[in-house]
Every structure is written in structure tokens, then in C-alpha cells.
Design a protein around this motif. Structure first.
Motif, PDB file in Angstrom:
ATOM      1  N   ALA A  92       0.830  -1.202   0.000  1.00  0.00           N
ATOM      2  CA  ALA A  92       0.000   0.000   0.000  1.00  0.00           C
ATOM      3  C   ALA A  92       0.869   1.258   0.000  1.00  0.00           C
ATOM      4  N   ILE A  93       2.048   1.164   0.607  1.00  0.00           N
ATOM      5  CA  ILE A  93       2.972   2.304   0.575  1.00  0.00           C
ATOM      6  C   ILE A  93       3.478   2.528  -0.843  1.00  0.00           C
ATOM      7  N   GLU A  94       3.800   1.457  -1.554  1.00  0.00           N
ATOM      8  CA  GLU A  94       4.183   1.571  -2.961  1.00  0.00           C
ATOM      9  C   GLU A  94       3.020   2.144  -3.783  1.00  0.00           C
ATOM     10  N   ASP A  95       1.814   1.685  -3.527  1.00  0.00           N
ATOM     11  CA  ASP A  95       0.643   2.206  -4.251  1.00  0.00           C
ATOM     12  C   ASP A  95       0.479   3.701  -4.009  1.00  0.00           C
ATOM     13  N   PHE A  96       0.635   4.106  -2.764  1.00  0.00           N
ATOM     14  CA  PHE A  96       0.495   5.524  -2.428  1.00  0.00           C
ATOM     15  C   PHE A  96       1.587   6.359  -3.089  1.00  0.00           C
ATOM     16  N   MET A  97       2.814   5.882  -3.045  1.00  0.00           N
ATOM     17  CA  MET A  97       3.905   6.647  -3.645  1.00  0.00           C
ATOM     18  C   MET A  97       3.747   6.734  -5.157  1.00  0.00           C
ATOM     19  N   GLY A  98       3.156   5.713  -5.750  1.00  0.00           N
ATOM     20  CA  GLY A  98       2.964   5.739  -7.191  1.00  0.00           C
ATOM     21  C   GLY A  98       1.787   6.590  -7.623  1.00  0.00           C
ATOM     22  N   LEU A  99       0.671   6.513  -6.890  1.00  0.00           N
ATOM     23  CA  LEU A  99      -0.570   7.137  -7.338  1.00  0.00           C
ATOM     24  C   LEU A  99      -0.961   8.388  -6.560  1.00  0.00           C
ATOM     25  N   GLY A 100      -0.442   8.534  -5.339  1.00  0.00           N
ATOM     26  CA  GLY A 100      -0.817   9.681  -4.516  1.00  0.00           C
ATOM     27  C   GLY A 100      -1.980   9.398  -3.596  1.00  0.00           C
ATOM     28  N   TYR A 101      -2.516   8.208  -3.627  1.00  0.00           N
ATOM     29  CA  TYR A 101      -3.599   7.764  -2.755  1.00  0.00           C
ATOM     30  C   TYR A 101      -3.506   6.248  -2.636  1.00  0.00           C
ATOM     31  N   VAL A 102      -4.129   5.688  -1.623  1.00  0.00           N
ATOM     32  CA  VAL A 102      -4.180   4.233  -1.482  1.00  0.00           C
ATOM     33  C   VAL A 102      -5.450   3.764  -2.173  1.00  0.00           C
ATOM     34  N   PRO A 103      -5.346   3.072  -3.295  1.00  0.00           N
ATOM     35  CA  PRO A 103      -6.529   2.750  -4.102  1.00  0.00           C
ATOM     36  C   PRO A 103      -7.470   1.777  -3.399  1.00  0.00           C
ATOM     37  N   ASP A 104      -8.635   1.608  -4.011  1.00  0.00           N
ATOM     38  CA  ASP A 104      -9.687   0.828  -3.369  1.00  0.00           C
ATOM     39  C   ASP A 104      -9.383  -0.660  -3.286  1.00  0.00           C
ATOM     40  N   ASP A 105      -8.411  -1.147  -4.049  1.00  0.00           N
ATOM     41  CA  ASP A 105      -8.065  -2.563  -3.940  1.00  0.00           C
ATOM     42  C   ASP A 105      -6.883  -2.777  -2.997  1.00  0.00           C
ATOM     43  N   ALA A 106      -6.584  -1.767  -2.182  1.00  0.00           N
ATOM     44  CA  ALA A 106      -5.488  -1.850  -1.218  1.00  0.00           C
ATOM     45  C   ALA A 106      -5.906  -1.142   0.064  1.00  0.00           C
ATOM     46  N   CYS A 107      -5.114  -1.342   1.124  1.00  0.00           N
ATOM     47  CA  CYS A 107      -5.349  -0.651   2.383  1.00  0.00           C
ATOM     48  C   CYS A 107      -4.039  -0.573   3.145  1.00  0.00           C
ATOM     49  N   LEU A 108      -3.809   0.552   3.801  1.00  0.00           N
ATOM     50  CA  LEU A 108      -2.565   0.730   4.542  1.00  0.00           C
ATOM     51  C   LEU A 108      -2.445  -0.288   5.670  1.00  0.00           C
ATOM     52  N   ILE A 109      -3.568  -0.649   6.298  1.00  0.00           N
ATOM     53  CA  ILE A 109      -3.567  -1.640   7.372  1.00  0.00           C
ATOM     54  C   ILE A 109      -3.669  -3.036   6.766  1.00  0.00           C
ATOM     55  N   ALA A 110      -2.675  -3.863   7.003  1.00  0.00           N
ATOM     56  CA  ALA A 110      -2.669  -5.217   6.449  1.00  0.00           C
ATOM     57  C   ALA A 110      -3.903  -5.985   6.905  1.00  0.00           C
ATOM     58  N   GLY A 111      -4.576  -6.616   5.980  1.00  0.00           N
ATOM     59  CA  GLY A 111      -5.761  -7.419   6.281  1.00  0.00           C
ATOM     60  C   GLY A 111      -7.059  -6.674   6.108  1.00  0.00           C
ATOM     61  N   ALA A 112      -7.037  -5.356   6.253  1.00  0.00           N
ATOM     62  CA  ALA A 112      -8.256  -4.571   6.050  1.00  0.00           C
ATOM     63  C   ALA A 112      -8.498  -4.389   4.556  1.00  0.00           C
ATOM     64  N   LYS A 113      -9.763  -4.264   4.191  1.00  0.00           N
ATOM     65  CA  LYS A 113     -10.135  -4.146   2.786  1.00  0.00           C
ATOM     66  C   LYS A 113     -11.201  -3.072   2.620  1.00  0.00           C
ATOM     67  N   LYS A 114     -11.338  -2.611   1.367  1.00  0.00           N
ATOM     68  CA  LYS A 114     -12.425  -1.716   1.009  1.00  0.00           C
ATOM     69  C   LYS A 114     -13.345  -2.464   0.055  1.00  0.00           C
ATOM     70  N   LEU A 115     -14.635  -2.435   0.336  1.00  0.00           N
ATOM     71  CA  LEU A 115     -15.569  -3.047  -0.600  1.00  0.00           C
ATOM     72  C   LEU A 115     -15.514  -2.247  -1.893  1.00  0.00           C
ATOM     73  N   PRO A 116     -15.212  -2.882  -3.026  1.00  0.00           N
ATOM     74  CA  PRO A 116     -15.079  -2.111  -4.268  1.00  0.00           C
ATOM     75  C   PRO A 116     -16.398  -1.468  -4.693  1.00  0.00           C
ATOM     76  N   ALA A 117     -16.291  -0.390  -5.426  1.00  0.00           N
ATOM     77  CA  ALA A 117     -17.475   0.247  -5.984  1.00  0.00           C
ATOM     78  C   ALA A 117     -18.231  -0.746  -6.858  1.00  0.00           C
ATOM     79  N   GLY A 118     -19.579  -0.687  -6.790  1.00  0.00           N
ATOM     80  CA  GLY A 118     -20.393  -1.570  -7.609  1.00  0.00           C
ATOM     81  C   GLY A 118     -20.305  -3.027  -7.222  1.00  0.00           C
ATOM     82  N   HIS A 119     -19.963  -3.319  -5.972  1.00  0.00           N
ATOM     83  CA  HIS A 119     -19.847  -4.693  -5.483  1.00  0.00           C
ATOM     84  C   HIS A 119     -20.696  -4.890  -4.228  1.00  0.00           C
ATOM     85  N   PHE A 120     -21.008  -6.154  -3.953  1.00  0.00           N
ATOM     86  CA  PHE A 120     -21.627  -6.498  -2.672  1.00  0.00           C
ATOM     87  C   PHE A 120     -20.919  -7.710  -2.087  1.00  0.00           C
ATOM     88  N   LEU A 121     -21.125  -7.898  -0.803  1.00  0.00           N
ATOM     89  CA  LEU A 121     -20.545  -9.035  -0.082  1.00  0.00           C
ATOM     90  C   LEU A 121     -21.668  -9.693   0.704  1.00  0.00           C
TER      91      LEU A 121
END
Length: 627
Positions: free
Chosen positions: A180-209
Motif C-alpha cells: 500500500a505504501i508503494e501504491d500511495f507513492m505511485g498514485l498519490g492515494y491508497v486505491p480501493d483494492d489496497a489498504c494501509l492496514i494489512a488485512g483490512a479491505k475496502k468493498l469495491p465500488a459496484g460490489h456487494f458481499l
């Protein structure tokens, strides 16, 4: 708008302590200052913080059906809830409240997950069905509203609107994910398929669980996607009329509220179009607000005032100083994860101004992604045309020339021959992935220490963009670029920025230009109706000609500009130098490499302002997580 949180045990239905749910929802109090609620049952608990918008007296949550079989906690607005309610009433449903929340309860009973297809809105909600012994988490099509979740050591699945809701649970391990640190350094934000806290997730847009007791937590399921592979039929005139109808319907549907409502007005095409259509539909003066800057080259107050005068809005302006960096710690607290889009400072200020008089504000976000308004789309489309004409050998030659061509970061991109030559040597997805990034791969590689490079194992932030574009439902490179931005940039940067800054001041922001019917239509427009010559958003501008003056429609795009590079050569120069001595950053980066960047930037030998801003935001975010 609201904040939601909760726990669900997919295995043994362990008891849920109300105090645990209260701690998670209290961390989200800024999202809902008007009320709170907690509900628990064996193996499940929901919490809610309410910002009252519709049905002020009857919309308390968590809300359950009369028989207690179905319970929901919900964040968002369903703009077509009246129509869905009428359909449910025709099927025999009886409603006790006047708002949109109860529609989710009866809709689930009638249609299950297919309820989502009937909803037009922005939302994230959790629904418990005691008969099915299930938890249903869902997120809107575009990802306007956030939802985080994580599996805890005791077997519980925890969810919350923001990461800070999960962090309030003592069983969440605060271990950082280096990817997630690499993602942030590359994009400027932590994208929805990643999370700074290991194990935590974001439900993607247009998805359900859908989690059922006795079964492991499955992968989220996609319930909506935007399709760029089809082309609309009809003349430009007919498509322009259809676009106008979509714009008008999208704005009007978002003007329903039982509290004061207004709009952000920058003086650009998008916010001006929203205000124009609001004025057309409103019997009263529209409340508008603008943030101005004390630097003439970045100040749009005069343009905003021209629109306010044209539509007789109740307009307010506030000027922000060019050294308005006192908000940094406030933003770090609001975002949880590091966020390097510096326009968040101005966005926070305009939300703060709006909240003084209104509880709901309409924004112009989404039109650039839908209608190809960013300059990078024009550059990418042009480069794709050249790629199609040049043999591979010539393209490789262009790349070799670009490698030795002098850099000209100060120049507009069309004049940066090095950038163009290097881009032509690569395929479209690879070149576009680099164009939307912040710190280039080679610079990141030079910043990381050996341990970080080993831990990353070749992971690169750009890879998700490349893979998404190659698999996109698209007919050309422009389609693929817009599709990838809908999947990554829009939810990860733009919508995260607006959600966190608006919710930080308890303001509901609505994005009419992200109405899914409008987005689905825009995706079918021929390329020539999105980009024509040097004009992006061509058809939208034509559609708005009866409403807006040409000097608004066809002036150069400005946007919120924050002078971070100047800050790091002036008032924040010491902060930049101190980054090299940060124990936090030394975990992943070489101090000497950071010191070199700060020194080169301060001396004017190179431009590293955005990278230094990233490092500063990363350091502050991580330090706050472990404070």
C-alpha cells in the motif's frame, strides 16, 4: 449522510457487546452529529451515526422490519426511493416511515441482492437477515460512499464507513502493508483494492458481499459495471438533446432534502452547469459558495461571480491564502490513510464554508471522467493515434531518443518532447499508467531501502492500471483510459477527497454528474463527441451553450491548485529537510535519498514538490496511526 459500523460472526454467533459497537461508531461521530443508534443480536451488532437529511423525525437507525427479521444500517441517499417505494407498496409492503431507509428493508425481502439494480443513489449499507442468518454489505456503483471491512482474530467480520471505525476495535492489528505504501507513492492515494492496514479491505465500488453463517467470508461480487464497448446511434444534435435530458434529471433528483441545500461553484464548466440546472428547477435563489485564492493565476472568483450573477444565486465567497497549510494535520486525521492530492485543502475550505448555511451541497465532480475533460485524455488519445501509425521499430527509436533528451518538467506537456518520446515507446496502458502517477517508478526505486524492495517483490502501483486497461470493455485507448479512471482514480482520489472533507464538517456532498444513467450514456458517446480538436467534454459544452456563456464553457481549465512546491522552498523547507531524519520513513526509505530530494528541490535544481508532499503526508499518517 451518516456513519455506519458493525460486527458479524460468520461462525459461532458469539455475543456482541454494545459498548464495542459504540466505540466504533463514536469514531465516526463527525459523519453523523444528529443522532446515534446501536442494535445487537446473537452474533451481530450494528451501529449508526446520523446526519439528518430526509424524514428528520422518522429515519432513526439501525432500522428493522416490524417482525425484527431484517435490520439495516445505512449511509447515503436513494434518490428514486419514492418510485421504488411505490413498486413495493404495490406488492403489499407497508411503510412506517417517510424516508429512504425503509425501502432497503422491504426491497431486500422482495428482491434480495437484485434490489441494488433498482436503486439510483449513493450508498453503503449493511443488512442482517435473521432468517437467512446472513450479512449483506453493498456499495454504490461509483463508490461515492466508502465501506471498509476486516476479519478479526476472534472470527468476527468488522465493517465501518471509515478506517478509523475499524481501528477503534482492539483486535485489529495495526500492521502496515508495504504494498500500500508503494501504491500511495505511485498514485498519490491508497486505491480501493489496497489498504494501509494489512488485512483490512475496502468493498469495491459496484460490489456487494453476502456472508452466510456457517460459511467462510467470500470474495465480493460485482453487481454493476460501466461499458465503453458500445456506441450510441443518432446525430450529434439528437445525442446532445439526450445528454441535456440526463443532466437535468440528474440534478433535479439530487435536490430533494428536508434541510437547507446549496452548491459548490468554482466558475468552471461542471459546477456552473450544475448551478444553472439547479436554478432552472428551484423556485428560490440557489445557495452557492466559492473559495478564492490570493494568487491571481489560480483565482476563479470572477468566473464564479459571473455565474452567480447570471442565475441570481445567494452567493458567498471566502479567500484562502496561498500559505494555507495549517490544515495538514486536520486532513491527516480525516483521511486515516495517506492522501497526497493537495487540492483537498481547498476542498475542505469550500465544504467548511458551505456548512455554515447548508447541510447538503451539490458538486460538479465526475464530468471530467465521464466526458473526457482532463488534458491527459487528449494527450493519450493523440499518442494512441501516433502509435497506430508508427512501426514498432520507429517507436523503439523514439524511446531511445527520449532517454537522452533533456527534461523539461516546467513546460506544458505538448512541449515536453522527452515525456512524449518515452510514452510512444511503450504501449498505451503502460504509458497512461505512468501519466496518472505522481512519483515515477525509477524515483521510487531509488528512494526505497533494500528491505522494502525485497518486501515488494516486484509489486508496482501502475500494474493495476495496465491490467484494467487491457481487460477494459472498450473500443479504443480513450475508452480504456476512462474505464481505468472509473475503477481507480475516481473512487480512490476524487470521491475519497470529497467524502472525507465534506464529512469532516458534517456536510453531505452530492454528485449529480455521476448519476449512473448519465454515466452509462456518456460511455457510449463516439470519441469525436467527447474530444474534438483541443476541446474535451465537447458534447457537454455544446449541451450547455443555451445556459452558460462561451467565456465559461471554453476557457482553460484551472481547478484547485495548491502551491506545495513553493511551500517546500519556503515555509515548509525545514519540514522537507526533517523528512530525512524521520524514524517513521526510515522503515522503508533511504534517508540519504530523501535528503538529496529535499536539497535539490530547495535549491531549484529539480522539481520534487509532489514527492516531498507524499512523504510528509505518509509520515504524518503513519505517526497518527501509532500515536
Amino acid at each position: 449522510m451518516c456513519g455506519i459500523a458493525g460486527l458479524f460472526y460468520p461462525g459461532t454467533p458469539k455475543p456482541v457487546e454494545p459498548a464495542r459497537i459504540a466505540a466504533m461508531t463514536d469514531a465516526l461521530a463527525h459523519r453523523g452529529p444528529d443522532g446515534s443508534g446501536i442494535w445487537t443480536a446473537p452474533g451481530v451488532g450494528f451501529g449508526h451515526r446520523r446526519l439528518s437529511i430526509i424524514d428528520l423525525a422518522g429515519g432513526r437507525q439501525p432500522m428493522a422490519t416490524d417482525d425484527g427479521e431484517i435490520t439495516v444500517t445505512y449511509n447515503g441517499e436513494i434518490y428514486n426511493f419514492a418510485e421504488v417505494r411505490a413498486e413495493l407498496e404495490a406488492k403489499g409492503a407497508h411503510f412506517r416511515t417517510a424516508g429512504d431507509t425503509e425501502v432497503l428493508l422491504h426491497g431486500w425481502r422482495a428482491w434480495g441482492p437484485e434490489l441494488l439494480d433498482r436503486l439510483n443513489g449513493m450508498f453503503a449499507f449493511a443488512l442482517h437477515d435473521s432468517r437467512r442468518q446472513s450479512l449483506f454489505l453493498a456499495r454504490d456503483r461509483m463508490g461515492v460512499k466508502p465501506l471498509h471491512y476486516v476479519e478479526l482474530a476472534d472470527g468476527a467480520l468488522a465493517f465501518a464507513s471509515e478506517l478509523k471505525g475499524l481501528l477503534a476495535h482492539p483486535l485489529l492489528r495495526r500492521e502496515l502493508d508495504v504494498r500500500a505504501i508503494e501504491d500511495f507513492m505511485g498514485l498519490g492515494y491508497v486505491p480501493d483494492d489496497a489498504c494501509l492496514i494489512a488485512g483490512a479491505k475496502k468493498l469495491p465500488a459496484g460490489h456487494f458481499l453476502l456472508v452466510e453463517r456457517g460459511h467462510p467470508v467470500p470474495q465480493p461480487r460485482k453487481w454493476w459495471d460501466v461499458d465503453f464497448s458500445q456506441r450510441a446511434k443518432g446525430s450529434a444534435r439528437d445525442l446532445q438533446a439526450e445528454l441535456t435530458d440526463h443532466l437535468r434529471a440528474a440534478v433535479r433528483s439530487r435536490m430533494v432534502a428536508d434541510v437547507p441545500l446549496g452548491a459548490f461553484l468554482s466558475g468552471g464548466v461542471d459546477s456552473s452547469a450544475v448551478v444553472a440546472l439547479m436554478a432552472e428547477a428551484s423556485p428560490r435563489a440557489v445557495q452557492t459558495c466559492t473559495i478564492g485564492f490570493d494568487e491571481a493565476g489560480h483565482d476563479e472568483r470572477a468566473h464564479a461571480q459571473a455565474i452567480a450573477d447570471r442565475f441570481a444565486t445567494d452567493h458567498r465567497v471566502r479567500t484562502v491564502a496561498s500559505d494555507d497549510f495549517a490544515l495538514i494535520d486536520t486532513l491527516v486525521a480525516a483521511f486515516d490513510e495517506p492522501f497526497a492530492d493537495a487540492s483537498a485543502l481547498a476542498t475542505y475550505r469550500v465544504c467548511e464554508l458551505a456548512r455554515e448555511r447548508v447541510t447538503v451541497a451539490l458538486s460538479g465532480d465526475g464530468a471530467d471522467e465521464a466526458m473526457a475533460g482532463y488534458r491527459r485524455y487528449r494527450f493519450h488519445a493523440a499518442e494512441e493515434r501516433v502509435r497506430g501509425l508508427l512501426p514498432a521499430a520507429l517507436r523503439r527509436g523514439a524511446g531511445a531518443l527520449g532517454a537522452i533528451y533533456p527534461k523539461a518538467d516546467w513546460a506544458p506537456r505538448p512541449l515536453r518532447a522527452r515525456t512524449t518520446l518515452l510514452a510512444l515507446a511503450e504501449d498505451g496502458p503502460t504509458a497512461y499508467a505512468k501519466s496518472v502517477g505522481v512519483t515515477l517508478p525509477a524515483i521510487r526505486e531509488g528512494l526505497y531501502n533494500a528491505a522494502t524492495r525485497r518486501a515488494l517483490g516486484g509489486h508496482r502501483a501502475e500494474r493495476r492500471y495496465i491490467e484494467t486497461m487491457r481487460a477494459a470493455p472498450a473500443r479504443d485507448g480513450l475508452d480504456a483510459a476512462q474505464y481505468a479512471d472509473f475503477k481507480h482514480w475516481l473512487p480512490g482520489d476524487i470521491l475519497t477527497k470529497v467524502d472525507r472533507t465534506s464529512m469532516a464538517v458534517s456536510l453531505e456532498a452530492r454528485e449529480p454528474l455521476l448519476d449512473h444513467r448519465l454515466i452509462e450514456f456518456a460511455a457510449t458517446l463516439p470519441t469525436s463527441l467527447r474530444i474534438r480538436g483541443s476541446e474535451g467534454k465537447w458534447l457537454m459544452k455544446k449541451a450547455m451553450e443555451p445556459y452558460l456563456p462561451r467565456e465559461i464553457l471554453y476557457r482553460p481549465k484551472m481547478g484547485f491548485v495548491t502551491p506545495i512546491s513553493a511551500w517546500f522552498r519556503g515555509p515548509l523547507a525545514d519540514d522537507a529537510a526533517n523528512l530525512a531524519r524521520s524514524a517513521v520513513l526510515a522503515t522503508w526509505f533511504e534517508p540519504a535519498a530523501i535528503e538529496r530530494l529535499a536539497s535539490e528541490h530547495k535549491a531549484g535544481r529539480a522539481e520534487h514538490g509532489r514527492t516531498l508532499w507524499q512523504l510528509l503526508m505518509l509520515e504524518k499518517s503513519v505517526a497518527r496511526l501509532f500515536a
